[in-house]
Design a protein around this motif. Structure first.
Motif, PDB file in Angstrom:
ATOM      1  N   THR A 186       0.827  -1.097   0.023  1.00 35.90           N
ATOM      2  CA  THR A 186       0.059   0.114  -0.068  1.00 35.90           C
ATOM      3  C   THR A 186       0.784   1.254   0.046  1.00 35.90           C
ATOM      4  O   THR A 186       2.007   1.486   0.538  1.00 35.90           O
ATOM      5  N   ALA A 187       0.402   2.252  -0.817  1.00 35.17           N
ATOM      6  CA  ALA A 187       1.052   3.625  -0.857  1.00 35.17           C
ATOM      7  C   ALA A 187       0.313   4.520  -1.506  1.00 35.17           C
ATOM      8  O   ALA A 187      -0.930   4.240  -2.157  1.00 35.17           O
ATOM      9  N   SER A 188       0.483   5.819  -1.311  1.00 32.69           N
ATOM     10  CA  SER A 188      -0.331   6.833  -2.158  1.00 32.69           C
ATOM     11  C   SER A 188       0.197   6.792  -3.669  1.00 32.69           C
ATOM     12  O   SER A 188       1.488   6.169  -4.076  1.00 32.69           O
ATOM     13  N   ALA A 189      -0.674   7.307  -4.311  1.00 34.04           N
ATOM     14  CA  ALA A 189      -0.336   7.384  -5.822  1.00 34.04           C
ATOM     15  C   ALA A 189       1.003   8.343  -6.176  1.00 34.04           C
ATOM     16  O   ALA A 189       1.869   7.721  -6.888  1.00 34.04           O
ATOM     17  N   HIS A 190       1.363   9.271  -5.265  1.00 38.18           N
ATOM     18  CA  HIS A 190       2.365   9.840  -5.563  1.00 38.18           C
ATOM     19  C   HIS A 190       3.648   8.839  -5.428  1.00 38.18           C
ATOM     20  O   HIS A 190       4.767   9.341  -6.021  1.00 38.18           O
ATOM     21  N   ASN A 191       3.776   7.831  -4.397  1.00 36.40           N
ATOM     22  CA  ASN A 191       4.908   7.128  -4.346  1.00 36.40           C
ATOM     23  C   ASN A 191       4.791   5.550  -4.787  1.00 36.40           C
ATOM     24  O   ASN A 191       5.409   5.083  -4.454  1.00 36.40           O
ATOM     25  N   ALA A 192       3.758   5.538  -5.549  1.00 42.11           N
ATOM     26  CA  ALA A 192       3.548   4.213  -6.146  1.00 42.11           C
ATOM     27  C   ALA A 192       4.523   3.819  -7.023  1.00 42.11           C
ATOM     28  O   ALA A 192       5.102   2.546  -6.911  1.00 42.11           O
ATOM     29  N   GLU A 193       4.992   4.669  -7.898  1.00 39.03           N
ATOM     30  CA  GLU A 193       6.295   4.124  -8.957  1.00 39.03           C
ATOM     31  C   GLU A 193       7.675   3.719  -7.935  1.00 39.03           C
ATOM     32  O   GLU A 193       8.487   3.094  -8.338  1.00 39.03           O
ATOM     33  N   HIS A 194       7.790   4.868  -6.983  1.00 38.69           N
ATOM     34  CA  HIS A 194       8.935   4.417  -6.026  1.00 38.69           C
ATOM     35  C   HIS A 194       8.958   3.018  -5.507  1.00 38.69           C
ATOM     36  O   HIS A 194       9.924   2.090  -5.532  1.00 38.69           O
ATOM     37  N   VAL A 195       7.609   2.732  -4.948  1.00 40.17           N
ATOM     38  CA  VAL A 195       7.525   1.403  -4.448  1.00 40.17           C
ATOM     39  C   VAL A 195       7.571   0.284  -5.380  1.00 40.17           C
ATOM     40  O   VAL A 195       8.274  -0.849  -5.050  1.00 40.17           O
ATOM     41  N   ARG A 196       6.875   0.535  -6.541  1.00 44.28           N
ATOM     42  CA  ARG A 196       7.252  -0.654  -7.732  1.00 44.28           C
ATOM     43  C   ARG A 196       8.776  -0.888  -7.687  1.00 44.28           C
ATOM     44  O   ARG A 196       9.177  -1.954  -8.177  1.00 44.28           O
ATOM     45  N   LYS A 197       9.562   0.284  -7.783  1.00 50.83           N
ATOM     46  CA  LYS A 197      10.951   0.142  -7.930  1.00 50.83           C
ATOM     47  C   LYS A 197      11.667  -0.680  -6.963  1.00 50.83           C
ATOM     48  O   LYS A 197      12.708  -1.442  -7.363  1.00 50.83           O
ATOM     49  N   LEU A 198      11.210  -0.517  -5.828  1.00 51.79           N
ATOM     50  CA  LEU A 198      11.656  -1.491  -4.967  1.00 51.79           C
ATOM     51  C   LEU A 198      11.403  -2.827  -4.856  1.00 51.79           C
ATOM     52  O   LEU A 198      11.963  -3.589  -4.237  1.00 51.79           O
ATOM     53  N   GLY A 199      10.454  -3.079  -5.598  1.00 50.41           N
ATOM     54  CA  GLY A 199      10.136  -4.628  -5.851  1.00 50.41           C
ATOM     55  C   GLY A 199       8.524  -5.068  -5.918  1.00 50.41           C
ATOM     56  O   GLY A 199       8.358  -6.084  -5.951  1.00 50.41           O
ATOM     57  N   ALA A 200       7.785  -4.041  -5.606  1.00 51.77           N
ATOM     58  CA  ALA A 200       6.380  -4.583  -5.522  1.00 51.77           C
ATOM     59  C   ALA A 200       5.804  -4.920  -6.717  1.00 51.77           C
ATOM     60  O   ALA A 200       5.984  -4.063  -7.738  1.00 51.77           O
ATOM     61  N   HIS A 201       4.945  -5.956  -6.821  1.00 51.61           N
ATOM     62  CA  HIS A 201       4.479  -6.270  -8.004  1.00 51.61           C
ATOM     63  C   HIS A 201       3.088  -5.598  -8.178  1.00 51.61           C
ATOM     64  O   HIS A 201       2.492  -5.248  -9.237  1.00 51.61           O
TER      65      HIS A 201
END
Length: 216
Positions: A186-201
């Motif tokens: 879970t994350a805000s839309a603002h941080n979504a791409e950052h979290v994907r780069k960390l490895g979230a599918h």
């Protein structure tokens, strides 16, 4: 509220530090001169390059601890250079770079020098700057404890990480992904791409979506 013992020990060598004269909020911290601590058996002295700030630092500061000696120095996560080595220390020597998580009962890293238990100080590898290293211990070890030691996440698992852009959450996403799990965060839309780069599918916008329904 806990109080703390006040001392006025002197030393030939002094350092600058941020201190609490009594338990209180972060705005009550003030600069002061303190004796440079000398390592005892099993300890090393560290010349501090960077000190991480964590929620636990200010939460404990408000109530204090009965083992504190005021003027108390906060700061659990420290990175710097080994400056002095106590007896019975093996594997560490002056000049080595290290980082570690301290003991909240003892003085911390908001100072030019601090002490560390040699068994808890990790050598910082070349290529990792000390400011980054100081941000690792508390959040990183919390995530490691949860993902690796407690949950024993493995390939094929599905893991939900809440607050995937946060300190602990960011490390948890990386550790779970590294283990081969499918990671939903879970994350805000603002941080979504950052979290994907960390490895979230998959990233669920907790502000705009029904988290339970989306995860299911």
């Amino acid at each position: 509220m806990s109080s703390c013992v006040t001392t006025s020990a002197g030393s030939r060598y002094t350092m600058r530090a941020l201190v609490l004269d009594r338990p209180g909020t972060p705005d009550t911290l003030r600069p002061a001169d303190l004796p440079v601590p000398e390592p005892g058996p099993g300890e090393v002295g560290v010349r501090v390059a960077a000190c991480g700030l964590n929620r636990v630092d200010y939460q404990v500061a408000a109530g204090g601890h009965p083992d504190w000696v005021c003027r108390h120095v906060l700061g659990l996560d420290v990175a710097g250079t080994v400056d002095a080595v106590g007896d019975e220390v093996k594997g560490l020597s002056p000049g080595q770079r290290g980082a570690g998580h301290g003991d909240l009962r003892r003085p911390g890293g908001l100072a030019e020098f601090t002490l560390a238990d040699a068994s808890t100080l990790a050598v910082v590898p070349d290529g990792l700057d000390l400011a980054t290293a100081a941000a690792l211990p508390c959040a990183g070890m919390t995530a490691y404890q949860a993902v690796v030691r407690r949950l024993r996440v493995a390939e094929g698992d599905t893991v939900l990480v809440t607050a995937g852009a946060g300190g602990v959450g960011g490390f948890a996403v990386q550790l779970a992904a590294r283990a081969g799990a499918r990671v939903i965060a879970t994350a805000s839309a603002h941080n979504a791409e950052h979290v994907r780069k960390l490895g979230a599918h998959e990233v669920v916008d907790y502000r705009a979506e029904d988290v339970t329904a989306r995860v299911r």
